[in-house]
Design a protein around this motif. Structure first.
Motif, PDB file in Angstrom:
ATOM      1  N   UNK A  96     -33.835  10.938  27.420  1.00  0.00           N
ATOM      2  CA  UNK A  96     -32.612  10.027  26.971  1.00  0.00           C
ATOM      3  C   UNK A  96     -32.926   9.225  25.623  1.00  0.00           C
ATOM      4  N   UNK A  97     -32.390   9.326  24.610  1.00  0.00           N
ATOM      5  CA  UNK A  97     -32.740   8.649  23.282  1.00  0.00           C
ATOM      6  C   UNK A  97     -31.867   7.423  23.159  1.00  0.00           C
ATOM      7  N   UNK A  98     -32.469   6.279  23.498  1.00  0.00           N
ATOM      8  CA  UNK A  98     -31.675   5.126  23.713  1.00  0.00           C
ATOM      9  C   UNK A  98     -32.365   3.860  22.794  1.00  0.00           C
ATOM     10  N   UNK A  99     -33.498   4.459  21.751  1.00  0.00           N
ATOM     11  CA  UNK A  99     -33.907   3.432  21.117  1.00  0.00           C
ATOM     12  C   UNK A  99     -35.192   3.952  20.484  1.00  0.00           C
ATOM     13  N   UNK A 100     -35.606   2.913  19.643  1.00  0.00           N
ATOM     14  CA  UNK A 100     -36.668   3.133  18.851  1.00  0.00           C
ATOM     15  C   UNK A 100     -38.080   3.782  19.798  1.00  0.00           C
ATOM     16  N   UNK A 101     -38.468   3.119  21.096  1.00  0.00           N
ATOM     17  CA  UNK A 101     -39.513   3.827  21.763  1.00  0.00           C
ATOM     18  C   UNK A 101     -39.106   4.724  22.576  1.00  0.00           C
ATOM     19  N   UNK A 102     -37.962   4.936  22.900  1.00  0.00           N
ATOM     20  CA  UNK A 102     -37.619   6.282  23.653  1.00  0.00           C
ATOM     21  C   UNK A 102     -37.656   7.489  22.675  1.00  0.00           C
ATOM     22  N   UNK A 124     -24.528   5.500  17.172  1.00  0.00           N
ATOM     23  CA  UNK A 124     -24.067   3.805  17.257  1.00  0.00           C
ATOM     24  C   UNK A 124     -25.025   2.968  16.940  1.00  0.00           C
ATOM     25  N   UNK A 125     -26.339   3.548  16.321  1.00  0.00           N
ATOM     26  CA  UNK A 125     -27.388   2.368  15.921  1.00  0.00           C
ATOM     27  C   UNK A 125     -27.909   1.789  16.993  1.00  0.00           C
ATOM     28  N   UNK A 126     -27.746   2.651  18.248  1.00  0.00           N
ATOM     29  CA  UNK A 126     -28.495   2.293  19.458  1.00  0.00           C
ATOM     30  C   UNK A 126     -27.899   0.878  20.012  1.00  0.00           C
ATOM     31  N   UNK A 151     -33.273  -3.148  20.493  1.00  0.00           N
ATOM     32  CA  UNK A 151     -31.732  -2.969  20.394  1.00  0.00           C
ATOM     33  C   UNK A 151     -31.222  -4.014  21.348  1.00  0.00           C
ATOM     34  N   UNK A 152     -31.948  -4.409  22.379  1.00  0.00           N
ATOM     35  CA  UNK A 152     -31.361  -5.262  23.327  1.00  0.00           C
ATOM     36  C   UNK A 152     -30.299  -4.660  24.399  1.00  0.00           C
ATOM     37  N   UNK A 153     -30.401  -3.524  24.646  1.00  0.00           N
ATOM     38  CA  UNK A 153     -29.648  -2.947  25.431  1.00  0.00           C
ATOM     39  C   UNK A 153     -30.598  -2.465  26.969  1.00  0.00           C
ATOM     40  N   UNK A 154     -29.579  -2.445  28.043  1.00  0.00           N
ATOM     41  CA  UNK A 154     -30.660  -1.932  29.190  1.00  0.00           C
ATOM     42  C   UNK A 154     -29.515  -1.345  29.842  1.00  0.00           C
ATOM     43  N   UNK A 155     -30.311  -0.206  30.856  1.00  0.00           N
ATOM     44  CA  UNK A 155     -29.704   0.567  31.772  1.00  0.00           C
ATOM     45  C   UNK A 155     -30.066   0.244  33.175  1.00  0.00           C
ATOM     46  N   UNK A 156     -29.145  -0.356  33.743  1.00  0.00           N
ATOM     47  CA  UNK A 156     -29.398  -0.981  35.274  1.00  0.00           C
ATOM     48  C   UNK A 156     -29.464  -0.007  36.258  1.00  0.00           C
ATOM     49  N   UNK A 157     -28.561   0.887  36.140  1.00  0.00           N
ATOM     50  CA  UNK A 157     -28.255   2.003  37.118  1.00  0.00           C
ATOM     51  C   UNK A 157     -29.346   3.235  36.928  1.00  0.00           C
ATOM     52  N   UNK A 158     -30.182   3.665  37.741  1.00  0.00           N
ATOM     53  CA  UNK A 158     -30.866   4.648  37.745  1.00  0.00           C
ATOM     54  C   UNK A 158     -30.023   6.048  37.594  1.00  0.00           C
ATOM     55  N   UNK A 159     -30.177   6.763  36.524  1.00  0.00           N
ATOM     56  CA  UNK A 159     -29.339   8.223  36.422  1.00  0.00           C
ATOM     57  C   UNK A 159     -29.789   9.054  37.590  1.00  0.00           C
ATOM     58  N   UNK A 160     -28.772   9.596  38.014  1.00  0.00           N
ATOM     59  CA  UNK A 160     -28.783  10.597  39.272  1.00  0.00           C
ATOM     60  C   UNK A 160     -29.382  11.955  38.963  1.00  0.00           C
ATOM     61  N   UNK A 285     -22.970  -3.504  21.576  1.00  0.00           N
ATOM     62  CA  UNK A 285     -21.409  -3.110  21.505  1.00  0.00           C
ATOM     63  C   UNK A 285     -20.988  -3.209  23.052  1.00  0.00           C
ATOM     64  N   UNK A 286     -21.738  -2.429  23.997  1.00  0.00           N
ATOM     65  CA  UNK A 286     -21.328  -2.396  25.184  1.00  0.00           C
ATOM     66  C   UNK A 286     -21.913  -3.572  26.119  1.00  0.00           C
ATOM     67  N   UNK A 287     -20.886  -4.651  26.179  1.00  0.00           N
ATOM     68  CA  UNK A 287     -21.487  -5.751  26.887  1.00  0.00           C
ATOM     69  C   UNK A 287     -22.050  -5.695  28.138  1.00  0.00           C
ATOM     70  N   UNK A 288     -21.501  -4.672  28.865  1.00  0.00           N
ATOM     71  CA  UNK A 288     -22.142  -4.500  30.282  1.00  0.00           C
ATOM     72  C   UNK A 288     -23.502  -4.172  29.940  1.00  0.00           C
ATOM     73  N   UNK A 289     -24.147  -3.543  29.001  1.00  0.00           N
ATOM     74  CA  UNK A 289     -25.488  -3.133  28.894  1.00  0.00           C
ATOM     75  C   UNK A 289     -26.244  -4.027  27.982  1.00  0.00           C
ATOM     76  N   UNK A 290     -26.113  -5.294  28.067  1.00  0.00           N
ATOM     77  CA  UNK A 290     -26.691  -6.528  27.427  1.00  0.00           C
ATOM     78  C   UNK A 290     -28.031  -6.509  28.154  1.00  0.00           C
ATOM     79  N   UNK A 291     -29.084  -6.715  27.510  1.00  0.00           N
ATOM     80  CA  UNK A 291     -30.309  -6.960  28.116  1.00  0.00           C
ATOM     81  C   UNK A 291     -30.497  -8.293  28.626  1.00  0.00           C
TER      82      UNK A 291
END
Length: 360
Positions: A96-102, A124-126, A151-160, A285-291
């Motif tokens: 999953x490409x979610x930012x610079x380090x990914x 979406x410029x990450x 980017x200041x984003x986070x994924x709190x739910x582990x993809x299944x 842009x997605x407030x629910x993904x704010x780090x």
């Protein structure tokens, strides 16, 4: 006046760690030796390593079917090492490409085999992380970054998925409760939430060790240090001691559940001010993904960026400039950052807003 250090890493540590490492630097535990001159083959270090692993296992509820390693490197080393261990020439892995380090992890994996990028936030410029994607069941593993520092984003739910999930938790390990058994492997550079630079934490399920069907260097094979710990490499004695102290401090604070509540409070206060303040806008842009760890925001007037950085520095709020080549600000709220520091940054933002209004 206390310096309020919002560095994304190497990050602020608890005073308990500073004080104990300073003592160990002079004379460790009344041995007459500095820990800096203590061998990684000594009984002294064996005890330190045993305690560090026991604390980590307790704090993260790590089952015995997982091996814990403290390796002398950073996360970027594992961008290359993971595909070497898991990806054969005739197989494919999902990323999953979610930012610079990914993206860096993807580029390294492509050197070793086929990579399926299941989704990317690049368009979406990450500013958000894609969540609607498919992971093929015949892939060797699925890799993602749980928290994106820049980017200041986070994924709190582990993809299944049915394939082993490999997660880079360099910037949010130990910051919130997770179920380790959902992962094939967790890895993290320590200099954010776990300790100091120069060591990576590896938590890897035993059944995915030594599975690759091609020859790889022993130094790159996770199974080798797993079978020979801690003596296959020269361990970072002092850094692992700092890790052990940091884990001990975290336990004294009530463990991960307590620190997660504190992190939610800290980040919530700062995001509330960003949303209220007329001079700033949140980057995600997605407030629910704010780090909760890395709060990113932009000046509404780009010409005010350096002025605000100087204004904040005069008030002992430092290292809030965004990563190189990125505009705006980044305040990292790692576990050891006191809530008073977050409140101080908020007060500085409010003072700066009033200052601009008075001088408009």
């Amino acid at each position: 006046m206390r310096i309020h250090n919002f560095s994304a890493g190497t990050a602020v540590l608890p005073d308990f760690v500073y004080n104990k490492t300073a003592d160990a630097n002079r004379d460790y535990n009344k041995t007459g030796l500095s820990l800096l001159e203590t061998s990684h083959r000594s009984v002294v270090f064996a005890d330190i390593l045993t305690e560090a692993e026991a604390l980590l296992r307790e704090l993260k509820s790590i089952p015995q079917e997982y091996t814990v390693l403290f390796l002398a490197d950073g996360a970027s080393q594992h961008f290359a090492q993971i595909p070497l261990n898991l990806l054969n020439n005739d197989t494919e892995a999902s990323y999953l490409d979610s930012g610079v380090w990914a993206s860096k992890a993807i580029n390294e994996a492509r050197l070793d085999g086929k990579v399926n990028v299941v989704a990317s936030g690049k368009d979406d410029e990450y500013r958000s992380i894609p969540t609607d994607f498919y992971i093929p069941e015949d892939n060797t593993h699925f890799h993602y970054t749980s928290n994106n520092t820049i980017n200041g984003t986070t994924l709190l739910v582990v993809p299944k998925t049915s394939v082993p999930v490999i997660c880079d938790m360099s910037t949010d390990i130990l910051s919130s409760e997770i179920d380790v058994t959902k992962f094939g492997m967790i890895y993290a550079s320590e200099q954010k939430n776990a300790g100091v630079a120069g060591v990576s934490i590896i938590i890897i399920r035993n059944d995915i060790l030594d599975k690759v069907n091609r020859n790889i260097p022993n130094i790159s094979n996770y199974a080798i240090p797993a079978d020979n710990k801690p003596l296959y490499i020269t361990s970072q004695v002092f850094a692992i001691y700092a890790t052990s102290l940091n884990l001990k401090w975290l336990k004294s604070q009530g463990g991960v559940p307590a620190i997660e509540k504190r992190n939610i409070e800290k980040s919530g206060l700062l995001y509330k001010e960003i949303d209220r303040n007329s001079l700033f806008t949140g980057r995600v842009s997605n407030i629910s993904q704010r780090s909760r760890m890395n709060v990113t925001f932009l000046p509404n007037n780009p010409e005010h960026e350096q002025e605000f950085l100087d204004f904040a520095a005069e008030r002992k709020v430092v290292v809030i400039k965004q990563y190189a080549d990125y505009g705006g600000f980044r305040a990292s709220l790692y576990n050891a950052l006191p809530i008073e520091s977050a409140k101080t940054l908020i007060a500085v933002m409010q003072e700066y807003e009033n200052h601009k209004k008075l001088n408009a």
